[in-house]
Design an enzyme around this catalytic site. Structure first.
Site, PDB file in Angstrom:
ATOM      1  N   SER A 173       0.862  -1.341  -0.075  1.00  0.00           N
ATOM      2  CA  SER A 173      -0.377   0.367  -0.555  1.00  0.00           C
ATOM      3  C   SER A 173       1.344   1.316   0.086  1.00  0.00           C
ATOM      4  O   SER A 173       1.658   0.957  -0.984  1.00  0.00           O
ATOM      5  CB  SER A 173      -0.800   0.406   1.024  1.00  0.00           C
ATOM      6  OG  SER A 173      -1.524   0.786   1.411  1.00  0.00           O
ATOM      7  N   THR A 174       0.488   2.056   0.876  1.00  0.00           N
ATOM      8  CA  THR A 174       1.849   3.221   1.285  1.00  0.00           C
ATOM      9  C   THR A 174       3.071   3.300   0.505  1.00  0.00           C
ATOM     10  O   THR A 174       4.005   2.328   1.265  1.00  0.00           O
ATOM     11  CB  THR A 174       1.428   4.133   2.559  1.00  0.00           C
ATOM     12  OG1 THR A 174      -0.507   4.066   2.715  1.00  0.00           O
ATOM     13  CG2 THR A 174       1.831   5.544   2.162  1.00  0.00           C
ATOM     14  N   HIS A 199      -2.721  -1.097  -3.461  1.00  0.00           N
ATOM     15  CA  HIS A 199      -3.511   0.008  -2.951  1.00  0.00           C
ATOM     16  C   HIS A 199      -3.717   0.886  -4.229  1.00  0.00           C
ATOM     17  O   HIS A 199      -2.851   1.626  -4.115  1.00  0.00           O
ATOM     18  CB  HIS A 199      -3.531   0.703  -1.416  1.00  0.00           C
ATOM     19  CG  HIS A 199      -3.716  -0.234  -0.877  1.00  0.00           C
ATOM     20  ND1 HIS A 199      -4.124  -0.667   0.422  1.00  0.00           N
ATOM     21  CD2 HIS A 199      -4.889  -2.108  -1.001  1.00  0.00           C
ATOM     22  CE1 HIS A 199      -4.411  -1.668   1.138  1.00  0.00           C
ATOM     23  NE2 HIS A 199      -4.759  -2.766   0.290  1.00  0.00           N
ATOM     24  N   MET A 292       0.113   1.163   5.035  1.00  0.00           N
ATOM     25  CA  MET A 292      -0.823   1.754   5.985  1.00  0.00           C
ATOM     26  C   MET A 292      -1.969   0.793   6.439  1.00  0.00           C
ATOM     27  O   MET A 292      -2.757   0.387   5.325  1.00  0.00           O
ATOM     28  CB  MET A 292      -1.174   2.982   6.046  1.00  0.00           C
ATOM     29  CG  MET A 292      -2.044   3.633   6.996  1.00  0.00           C
ATOM     30  SD  MET A 292      -2.927   5.476   6.213  1.00  0.00           S
ATOM     31  CE  MET A 292      -1.064   6.954   6.374  1.00  0.00           C
ATOM     32  N   ASP A 295      -4.475  -4.590   6.383  1.00  0.00           N
ATOM     33  CA  ASP A 295      -5.024  -4.956   5.118  1.00  0.00           C
ATOM     34  C   ASP A 295      -4.041  -6.287   4.475  1.00  0.00           C
ATOM     35  O   ASP A 295      -2.826  -5.773   4.881  1.00  0.00           O
ATOM     36  CB  ASP A 295      -5.494  -4.447   3.491  1.00  0.00           C
ATOM     37  CG  ASP A 295      -5.798  -5.143   2.790  1.00  0.00           C
ATOM     38  OD1 ASP A 295      -6.663  -6.203   2.925  1.00  0.00           O
ATOM     39  OD2 ASP A 295      -5.479  -5.000   1.558  1.00  0.00           O
TER      40      ASP A 295
END
Length: 360
Positions: A173-174, A199, A292, A295
């Site tokens: 993600s991030t 993401h 972050m 998930d």
């Protein structure tokens, strides 16, 4: 002069709260009416003071800024200006913030914060003025209020293994766009098939895959429903769908699902990891990179319970040590590895556990 623009500053750094308050209060047309160190305190201040604009950080205790932004825009739409070290233009956090309803974004200076904020002072004030005039509305997605798990997409049902072919299953993600590049670029042309849930808004996943494809020795592409998974290929979940590992006859295939977002995300890492646990079991290798939230944590544990060997990026090399930390905490991780060593560690493990000797 008319009524001043009322601003609430939300940031866990006392220094940032002080600097932003000074920037705001020195302008004749605006006033910092409150400063809060976390979203829970901010929530009470917002109810009490009804601000015109909120400045919001991302990384904070008790609730991260994107979670708070989503709830705020659903329950009490208010113009929000994101000010964070994670909201550089084009970053996935910035894109997600805009998607959730933030009016604009400003990246915090990385060095000499006090001087940097002063350098940005007039830009901050101009963006607050612009935000105060913005018309914001409640998020329309009904699913935002429900935190679905992977059960909403597919049941947890481990099938008998039909193949011995290895697969690498990745979630990020991030900070993941750069982390994935560092992980994929060293992969040799005969690497196992790689499935990736990153993401990212749907308008960016195809161009992201195309960019990686130009940098890598393996083929990188946006996944398509029903396509066969081949060695030397990486398949990135499109931003509009969950990516699942499926099997058709003797072949592993990509499956796409428009089921509701899981952990607020579609694609969801938990969904991809669960499908790998169900279909590939011990023939899969899980990799969870910077990101972050949580998930992927439950899905990675399910992979490990099904016999997979799993790797997590270490804290020192993460942009945000959220998803790997959560996966480690629930017991889903076998090895914690620096990003720079991740590709080599995965390939070395494959070579020593029934895979072909692959070299970077």
């Amino acid at each position: 002069m008319g009524q001043k623009i009322k601003v609430i500053v939300v940031d866990d750094s006392a220094l940032m709260r002080s600097l932003l308050k000074e920037v705001i209060d020195t302008a004749p047309d605006m006033e910092c009416v409150a400063a809060a160190p976390d979203p829970l305190i901010a929530r009470e201040k917002i109810r009490e003071l009804n601000p015109d604009v909120i400045t919001l950080d991302v990384e904070m205790p008790k609730m991260d800024g994107l979670d708070f932004l989503a709830r705020l825009m659903r329950l009490k739409p208010t113009p929000v200006l994101m000010i964070s070290s994670l909201t550089e233009k084009g970053s996935e956090v910035a894109l997600r913030a805009l998607e959730l309803g933030a009016v604009d974004i400003i990246a915090k200076p990385k060095l000499n914060i006090a001087q940097g904020i002063q350098d940005y002072a007039e830009e901050i004030r101009e963006k607050i003025r612009m935000a105060a005039k913005a018309k914001v509305s409640a998020l329309s997605q009904p699913h935002m209020a429900v935190n679905y798990t992977a059960d909403a997409v597919l049941p947890k049902t481990v099938r008998p293994l039909m193949k011995s072919e290895k697969l690498i299953i990745v979630g990020a993600s991030t900070g993941g766009t750069e982390a994935l590049k560092e992980f994929l670029v060293p992969m040799p042309p005969d690497a196992p098939g790689i499935l990736i849930a990153q993401h990212m808004p749907e308008m960016f996943t195809k161009s992201f895959a195309n960019r990686l494809d130009t940098l890598c020795r393996i083929t990188v592409k946006e996944a398509e429903h029903g396509e066969r998974i081949l060695p030397g290929h990486a398949y990135i979940a499109p931003g509009h769908s969950h990516l699942l590992l499926g099997i058709s006859g003797a072949n592993y295939v990509c499956e796409l699902s428009q089921a509701p977002p899981v952990n607020r995300h579609r694609p969801s890492v938990d969904v991809l990891f669960r499908s790998a646990a169900n279909v590939a079991g011990r023939n899969s290798i899980g990799v969870i990179l910077t990101g972050m939230g949580k998930d992927g944590a439950v899905g990675m544990l399910e992979m490990r319970e099904a016999g997979a060997h799993n790797f997590a990026q270490d804290e020192a090399s993460c942009v945000v040590f959220g998803m790997p930390k959560e996966a480690i905490a629930v017991g889903g991780v076998n090895e914690i590895v620096s990003l720079k060593d991740m590709a080599q560690k995965v390939l070395s493990w494959l070579a020593s556990n029934g895979g072909r000797a692959l070299r970077i």
